[in-house]
Design a protein around this motif. Structure first.
Motif, mmCIF file in Angstrom:
data_model
loop_
_atom_site.group_PDB
_atom_site.id
_atom_site.type_symbol
_atom_site.label_atom_id
_atom_site.label_comp_id
_atom_site.label_asym_id
_atom_site.label_seq_id
_atom_site.Cartn_x
_atom_site.Cartn_y
_atom_site.Cartn_z
ATOM 1 N N CYS A 420 -21.868 15.930 -7.551
ATOM 2 C CA CYS A 420 -21.890 16.239 -6.118
ATOM 3 C C CYS A 420 -20.485 16.205 -5.527
ATOM 4 C CB CYS A 420 -22.807 15.268 -5.391
ATOM 5 S SG CYS A 420 -24.551 15.392 -5.860
ATOM 6 N N MET A 421 -19.696 15.197 -5.887
ATOM 7 C CA MET A 421 -18.336 15.104 -5.370
ATOM 8 C C MET A 421 -17.479 16.259 -5.880
ATOM 9 S SD MET A 421 -17.989 12.508 -3.328
ATOM 10 C CE MET A 421 -18.891 11.016 -2.884
ATOM 11 N N THR A 422 -17.688 16.666 -7.119
ATOM 12 C CA THR A 422 -16.925 17.791 -7.669
ATOM 13 C C THR A 422 -17.258 19.083 -6.941
ATOM 14 O OG1 THR A 422 -16.839 16.715 -9.851
ATOM 15 C CG2 THR A 422 -16.437 19.095 -9.771
ATOM 16 N N GLU A 423 -18.541 19.288 -6.615
ATOM 17 C CA GLU A 423 -18.933 20.481 -5.865
ATOM 18 C C GLU A 423 -18.270 20.506 -4.491
ATOM 19 O OE1 GLU A 423 -20.096 23.980 -5.562
ATOM 20 O OE2 GLU A 423 -21.057 22.933 -7.244
ATOM 21 N N LEU A 424 -18.261 19.353 -3.820
ATOM 22 C CA LEU A 424 -17.623 19.286 -2.503
ATOM 23 C C LEU A 424 -16.123 19.525 -2.618
ATOM 24 C CD1 LEU A 424 -17.588 18.695 0.513
ATOM 25 C CD2 LEU A 424 -17.542 16.240 -0.036
ATOM 26 N N ARG A 425 -15.479 18.946 -3.622
ATOM 27 C CA ARG A 425 -14.038 19.140 -3.788
ATOM 28 C C ARG A 425 -13.707 20.613 -4.033
ATOM 29 N NH1 ARG A 425 -10.751 16.182 -8.588
ATOM 30 N NH2 ARG A 425 -12.126 17.529 -9.814
ATOM 31 N N LEU A 445 -13.893 9.678 2.142
ATOM 32 C CA LEU A 445 -13.557 10.691 1.138
ATOM 33 C C LEU A 445 -12.144 10.475 0.602
ATOM 34 C CD1 LEU A 445 -15.110 13.828 2.870
ATOM 35 C CD2 LEU A 445 -15.915 12.754 0.764
ATOM 36 N N ALA A 474 -19.823 9.654 2.678
ATOM 37 C CA ALA A 474 -19.263 10.575 1.693
ATOM 38 C C ALA A 474 -20.302 10.974 0.661
ATOM 39 C CB ALA A 474 -18.047 9.948 1.023
ATOM 40 N N ALA A 478 -21.705 14.821 0.189
ATOM 41 C CA ALA A 478 -21.518 15.510 -1.091
ATOM 42 C C ALA A 478 -22.864 15.916 -1.696
ATOM 43 C CB ALA A 478 -20.749 14.613 -2.063
ATOM 44 N N THR A 479 -23.853 15.048 -1.577
ATOM 45 C CA THR A 479 -25.188 15.376 -2.091
ATOM 46 C C THR A 479 -25.785 16.553 -1.336
ATOM 47 O OG1 THR A 479 -25.526 13.051 -2.684
ATOM 48 C CG2 THR A 479 -27.479 14.451 -2.588
#
Length: 519
Positions: A420-425, A445, A474, A478-479
């Protein structure tokens, strides 16, 4: 020699030399062990050893003996720190004076590492030394079967005292590990300690273990290759090493590159190859791994500050109602006692992602949140934004599924925090994400770090703030972004059946009865 040893105990270096087969140490390793384990003062070393010690410990002639309670070794990869730590635990188990323990009371030696596999590696060194030496082999009690991962070893010394070696994973350490008599603890790769929720727990583990060390003989070994300029390893190093302005007061800090500790051609070739790869790629991994250069905090940040600032919504830019044709995703992070309960909604409009709303409930003054209050907030938010599905992690999913299901909503398993964090980044880097102007969200974040695992790969560091927040906003955002991008459903009105549950159940039974055939 360290106080608290049995009369006639050999020095640590003599012990290594008399093992069968002997543990052969190189010059840098010998100097480290003389000073940190055998208590030899730097001024009493040979001139060549004195130069090595000056590079390793700083320009110190005399070291206060109490500093040896906590040796902090910041060594390069392949420097032999795990093997040295394992040998030191074995030495303390064999030669510590345990006469103050009650009859039958076990003394403990712990190996704590980020993962159990890494802790077992040090245990295998101990097991191998015991099994290979004819004089030590009879001390083993119920030796593990060959091929079985070594998580516990027990020896009965000639004086009848029992010492247990135990391997532990940092991510599973907790308050239940207290109340032990510890004569040796190895925090192996301490810069990479995380618990199961990605929270850095190196200081927590250190604080739990240190008061339980059996002094004056016990030693708490903090060994690691470096990572960022934060955390237990860096703090102890900075406070106690003269080369960075520290004044030795709470630990004995040493820093040594791989080449200062090892001269094996294969290892030196590996170091040179890593340097060449860094030169070609413009990276600095070799400097950190082999030359013990701590990274700046900004270099370890998962989200770039400029990406976060570019994503801030302008006044009036965020929608107040779901736009037609948008696909919606919702993510939550549930905490009732210490952490917050947070829900976020993300909208995918063509190739862009918008997060219009983030709601949070935070426990105040130690008062736990009421589940009904949390589910009411989640239900209202989902209904407002036309979402039927909420993604949660496993911890509260079953409870949420039951309560939100009564409102016609569906709870699904969230993807991993890393996914999820990678998708947001990615969305932030590509300038296709818009976030609310929320300083706390940006702070959370910005605080998330990325660090390599000792065995390879990377992991996220999701810190906890003093007020108990665990980057809850955060995680929820992200989720929601991941859900909207990959699994988002078209916005639709959510019909909530607000009748009494008994009334709904009665109607359902009547309908089932009507569908039954008369025969």
């Amino acid at each position: 020699m360290r106080p608290g040893l049995l009369p006639g105990a050999p020095s640590f270096l003599d012990f290594c030399a008399t093992l069968s087969p002997p543990l052969t140490l190189e010059r840098g390793q010998v100097v480290a062990c003389k000073v940190a384990f055998d208590g030899v003062q730097p001024r009493d070393l040979t001139e060549s050893e004195r130069e090595v010690a000056r590079e390793m410990f700083g320009d110190l002639d005399v070291i206060e003996p109490s500093l040896l309670d906590v040796p902090v070794f910041v060594f390069g990869a392949r420097g032999g720190k795990t093997r040295l730590g394992a040998a030191r635990l074995l030495y303390l188990a064999l030669f510590a004076d345990l006469s103050s323990l009650a009859p039958g009371q076990e003394a403990k030696c712990w190996v704590i590492a980020p993962e159990l596999d890494l802790a077992s590696e040090a245990m295998n060194y101990i097991k191998g030394a015991l099994e290979a030496d004819a004089a030590l082999r009879p001390l083993l009690v119920n030796a593990p079967r060959p091929g079985v991962k070594t998580e516990r070893l027990t020896i009965r010394r000639p004086d009848g005292r029992i010492v247990a070696f135990e391997a532990k994973a940092a991510k599973r350490m907790g308050v239940t590990e207290r109340g032990r008599t510890l004569i040796g603890v190895l925090l192996d790769e301490a810069a990479f300690f995380l618990d199961e929720s990605y929270k850095v727990n190196d200081v927590e583990i250190f604080n739990a273990v240190q008061p339980r060390m059996m002094l004056p003989v016990g030693q708490l070994l903090v060994f690691s290759t470096p990572w960022a300029e934060s955390g237990l390893l860096y703090d102890l190093y900075k406070a106690n090493h003269p080369s960075v302005g520290g004044r030795p007061s709470s630990a004995l800090a040493a820093l040594a590159s791989t080449s200062a500790m090892r001269s094996e051609p294969g290892i030196l070739s590996q170091v040179a190859k890593a340097q060449e790869i860094d030169r070609q790629r413009g990276t600095s991994n070799a400097q950190r791994e082999f030359f013990c250069k701590f990274l700046s905090v900004s270099a370890a940040q998962f989200f770039a500050s400029e990406d976060l600032l570019a994503a801030i919504a302008q006044p009036g830019e965020l929608p107040t109602t779901p736009p037609a044709g948008a696909r919606v995703g919702a993510g939550g992070d549930v905490g009732l006692v210490k952490n917050s309960s947070t829900i976020a909604v993300a909208l995918r409009v063509e190739n862009r992602l918008v997060v219009p709303v983030v709601h949070e409930l935070h426990p105040d003054q130690g008062q736990a949140l009421r589940p009904s209050e949390v589910w009411a907030l989640f239900s209202t938010t989902l209904r407002t934004w036309g979402a039927l599905t909420l993604a949660l992690d496993q911890a509260e999913r079953e409870s949420a599924r039951e309560d939100l299901g009564k409102a016609g909503l569906v709870v699904v398993a969230a993807h991993s925090v890393m996914d999820c964090m990678t998708e947001l980044r990615t969305a932030l880097r590509e300038r296709r994400a818009t976030l609310p102007d929320d300083p706390l969200l940006r702070e959370q974040l910005r605080s998330i770090r990325i660090r390599p695992r000792p065995g390879g790969g990377e992991s996220l560091v999701v810190p906890t703030t003093p007020d108990g927040r665990h980057c809850d906003r955060a995680v929820a955002v992200a989720t929601a972004v991941f859900e909207a991008w990959h699994r988002g459903a078209e916005v639709r009105p959510v019909v909530i059946d607000e009748r009494d549950p008994l009334e709904r159940d009665h109607e359902a039974r009547l309908k089932r009865a009507e569908r039954q055939t008369w025969w």
